[in-house]
Write a protein that holds these residues in place. Structure first.
Motif, PDB file in Angstrom:
ATOM      1  N   ALA A  44      -5.379  -6.413  38.964  1.00  0.00           N
ATOM      2  CA  ALA A  44      -4.165  -5.664  38.630  1.00  0.00           C
ATOM      3  C   ALA A  44      -4.449  -4.392  37.844  1.00  0.00           C
ATOM      4  O   ALA A  44      -3.797  -3.355  38.048  1.00  0.00           O
ATOM      5  CB  ALA A  44      -3.201  -6.556  37.852  1.00  0.00           C
ATOM      6  N   TYR A  45      -5.420  -4.426  36.940  1.00  0.00           N
ATOM      7  CA  TYR A  45      -5.710  -3.265  36.110  1.00  0.00           C
ATOM      8  C   TYR A  45      -6.630  -2.253  36.797  1.00  0.00           C
ATOM      9  O   TYR A  45      -6.902  -1.182  36.236  1.00  0.00           O
ATOM     10  CB  TYR A  45      -6.367  -3.705  34.799  1.00  0.00           C
ATOM     11  N   TYR A  46      -7.118  -2.557  37.993  1.00  0.00           N
ATOM     12  CA  TYR A  46      -8.158  -1.732  38.593  1.00  0.00           C
ATOM     13  C   TYR A  46      -7.799  -1.118  39.943  1.00  0.00           C
ATOM     14  O   TYR A  46      -8.117   0.042  40.179  1.00  0.00           O
ATOM     15  CB  TYR A  46      -9.444  -2.567  38.745  1.00  0.00           C
ATOM     16  N   LEU A  47      -7.208  -1.883  40.839  1.00  0.00           N
ATOM     17  CA  LEU A  47      -7.018  -1.398  42.198  1.00  0.00           C
ATOM     18  C   LEU A  47      -5.684  -0.671  42.350  1.00  0.00           C
ATOM     19  O   LEU A  47      -4.627  -1.215  42.078  1.00  0.00           O
ATOM     20  CB  LEU A  47      -7.101  -2.567  43.192  1.00  0.00           C
ATOM     21  N   MET A  48      -5.764   0.589  42.766  1.00  0.00           N
ATOM     22  CA  MET A  48      -4.580   1.417  43.020  1.00  0.00           C
ATOM     23  C   MET A  48      -4.423   1.532  44.535  1.00  0.00           C
ATOM     24  O   MET A  48      -5.344   1.988  45.227  1.00  0.00           O
ATOM     25  CB  MET A  48      -4.758   2.794  42.378  1.00  0.00           C
ATOM     26  N   THR A  49      -3.278   1.136  45.049  1.00  0.00           N
ATOM     27  CA  THR A  49      -3.124   1.041  46.500  1.00  0.00           C
ATOM     28  C   THR A  49      -2.150   2.042  47.101  1.00  0.00           C
ATOM     29  O   THR A  49      -2.241   2.347  48.289  1.00  0.00           O
ATOM     30  CB  THR A  49      -2.644  -0.379  46.870  1.00  0.00           C
ATOM     31  N   GLU A  50      -1.210   2.566  46.318  1.00  0.00           N
ATOM     32  CA  GLU A  50      -0.186   3.444  46.898  1.00  0.00           C
ATOM     33  C   GLU A  50      -0.075   4.748  46.116  1.00  0.00           C
ATOM     34  O   GLU A  50      -0.027   4.758  44.889  1.00  0.00           O
ATOM     35  CB  GLU A  50       1.183   2.750  46.892  1.00  0.00           C
ATOM     36  N   TRP A  51      -0.025   5.836  46.862  1.00  0.00           N
ATOM     37  CA  TRP A  51       0.190   7.174  46.289  1.00  0.00           C
ATOM     38  C   TRP A  51       1.691   7.412  46.176  1.00  0.00           C
ATOM     39  O   TRP A  51       2.398   7.510  47.169  1.00  0.00           O
ATOM     40  CB  TRP A  51      -0.474   8.216  47.182  1.00  0.00           C
ATOM     41  N   LYS A  52       2.189   7.464  44.924  1.00  0.00           N
ATOM     42  CA  LYS A  52       3.616   7.636  44.676  1.00  0.00           C
ATOM     43  C   LYS A  52       3.846   8.809  43.740  1.00  0.00           C
ATOM     44  O   LYS A  52       4.003   8.649  42.524  1.00  0.00           O
ATOM     45  CB  LYS A  52       4.217   6.362  44.085  1.00  0.00           C
ATOM     46  N   PRO A  53       3.855  10.028  44.262  1.00  0.00           N
ATOM     47  CA  PRO A  53       4.024  11.215  43.404  1.00  0.00           C
ATOM     48  C   PRO A  53       5.352  11.228  42.669  1.00  0.00           C
ATOM     49  O   PRO A  53       5.466  11.821  41.594  1.00  0.00           O
ATOM     50  CB  PRO A  53       3.906  12.378  44.395  1.00  0.00           C
ATOM     51  N   GLU A  54       6.364  10.559  43.243  1.00  0.00           N
ATOM     52  CA  GLU A  54       7.674  10.560  42.574  1.00  0.00           C
ATOM     53  C   GLU A  54       7.620   9.841  41.233  1.00  0.00           C
ATOM     54  O   GLU A  54       8.353  10.198  40.298  1.00  0.00           O
ATOM     55  CB  GLU A  54       8.740   9.933  43.479  1.00  0.00           C
ATOM     56  N   LEU A  55       6.763   8.827  41.098  1.00  0.00           N
ATOM     57  CA  LEU A  55       6.629   8.133  39.816  1.00  0.00           C
ATOM     58  C   LEU A  55       5.968   9.032  38.773  1.00  0.00           C
ATOM     59  O   LEU A  55       6.323   9.008  37.593  1.00  0.00           O
ATOM     60  CB  LEU A  55       5.815   6.852  39.995  1.00  0.00           C
ATOM     61  N   ILE A  56       4.995   9.839  39.232  1.00  0.00           N
ATOM     62  CA  ILE A  56       4.346  10.787  38.319  1.00  0.00           C
ATOM     63  C   ILE A  56       5.345  11.832  37.849  1.00  0.00           C
ATOM     64  O   ILE A  56       5.406  12.173  36.655  1.00  0.00           O
ATOM     65  CB  ILE A  56       3.146  11.459  39.024  1.00  0.00           C
ATOM     66  N   GLN A  57       6.162  12.335  38.772  1.00  0.00           N
ATOM     67  CA  GLN A  57       7.186  13.318  38.404  1.00  0.00           C
ATOM     68  C   GLN A  57       8.188  12.722  37.424  1.00  0.00           C
ATOM     69  O   GLN A  57       8.615  13.390  36.465  1.00  0.00           O
ATOM     70  CB  GLN A  57       7.921  13.801  39.671  1.00  0.00           C
TER      71      GLN A  57
END
Length: 379
Positions: free
Chosen positions: A107-120
């Motif tokens: 959970a703390y390591y693997l990033m699976t989805e690119w979600k630019p809206e969350l960054i914004q």
């Protein structure tokens, strides 16, 4: 990005002004369901006089991030680094984790989805209206007129002036602050060496080179089978601990060298390469460990910097101040530290006391240099 230490970073800008020694940025959990994003800055004495300017620079960096927008290459680089760490991670102690069973390990390591809206969405919340500023320094003692009820600590709480909020809201990006370049230290070769191992039957490292200039030990790992290596170089010189002044000069020189390397070497740390430079009675020690693919790149940079190093006068005074403060603050260290210190005074052949180091802390000379004929054993 706010906690980055490379070129174009907030820390780089603050160090160039002589206002800061270190900076940490990141999240911390408040309680279940919410958390905080914070930036903690370790100020120099000059930096304490520029707190408003430092806060302005923080919001200028945030404005730069908002203007640049979410960068997919930054996310992909972070994804690859975290996946690499997860794949070759050392064993950890079990702990309480609130994740579904299938995600407990990763959970703390693997990033699976690119979600630019969350960054914004996150960037939109990092505004002057949402900021809380905490300042800790002895020079504000007389201004602290309130007392908290549990420990009796003096403090002062006041609202931020509307004029300052408006000033921070109106900041514009500056060319000095920009995104870091792609990380050149990310390893690409992760295969294990398969050649003949001359140390297979040896429990301890074996001397494979012995000359008047160098003594080299080597031991190939036969247990963990990871694409990692550890290199330690002990540079031996009698000048390092010759007298209290030499000891002080060597300590400050090492502080300055580490400080000058931080901007370049921070990318190596992100890519799983740990490095350290320290001083001892015999001289100076350099250690690099982690993925071996790019270790030579980092080692070349460290050695080049050591050979041609010239101290920045402004950083020299800051590091000298830090060194003297550390000697004086030893009284507040844990009891076991005092026990180790007293034991060294009793058992070691030569030990300079804190009083002797303070008396010689004028540092009238610039920085120490290793003698041309010093012996440099490497292991």
């Amino acid at each position: 990005m706010l906690g980055h230490e490379g070129p174009g970073s907030l820390l780089s800008a603050l160090k160039a002004r002589g206002w800061c020694n270190s900076l940490v940025g990141g999240t911390r959990i408040g309680a279940r369901g919410f958390g905080f994003f914070g930036v903690q800055v370790d100020l120099t004495e000059e930096g304490v006089a520029h707190i408003d300017d430092i806060i302005k620079l923080v919001f200028q960096y945030m404005e730069m991030l908002k203007v640049a927008g979410p960068q997919r290459w930054v996310w992909e680089e972070q994804r690859d680094l975290m996946a690499l760490e997860f794949r070759y991670k050392d064993k950890l102690e079990p702990r309480n984790l609130e994740f579904p069973m299938e995600d407990v390990l990763c959970a703390y390591y693997l990033m699976t989805e690119w979600k630019p809206e969350l960054i914004q969405e996150l960037l939109s919340l990092l505004t002057p209206e949402n900021v809380r500023v905490g300042i800790v320094a002895k020079c504000f003692a007389e201004k602290c007129t309130m007392t908290e009820p549990w420990y009796g600590t003096k403090y002062l709480q006041e609202d931020i002036e509307d004029s300052k909020i408006q000033e921070w809201k109106s900041v514009k990006p500056t060319p000095e602050l920009h995104l870091p370049p792609p990380n050149e230290f990310i390893p690409t070769k992760l295969t294990l060496e398969s050649g003949e191992d001359s140390t297979a039957h040896s429990v301890a490292p074996t001397v494979i080179l012995d000359s008047p200039l160098m003594r080299l030990w080597f031991k190939k790992d036969s247990e963990f089978h990871l694409p990692k290596a550890v290199m330690t170089f002990d540079l031996v010189s009698p000048l390092a601990y010759m007298d209290p002044l030499s000891c002080n000069l060597t300590s400050v020189w090492v502080l300055l060298l580490r400080d000058s390397l931080q901007q370049f070497a921070y990318a190596a740390e992100l890519a799983g390469l740990r490095w350290s430079i320290g001083n001892a009675k015999y001289g100076i020690s350099v250690t690099i460990d982690g993925y071996d693919d790019k270790q030579s790149v980092l080692l070349d940079k460290i050695m080049d910097q050591m050979i041609g190093f010239t101290a920045d006068p402004k950083r020299f005074h800051i590091m000298k101040e830090n060194h003297i403060r550390a000697i004086k603050n030893f009284e507040a260290e844990q009891p076991y530290q005092h026990a180790v210190y007293q034991q060294a005074l009793c058992l070691a052949d030569v030990v300079w006391t804190r009083c002797q180091l303070l008396e010689a802390a004028d540092l009238r000379k610039a920085i120490p240099t290793l003698p041309p004929r010093a012996q440099y054993p490497c292991r």
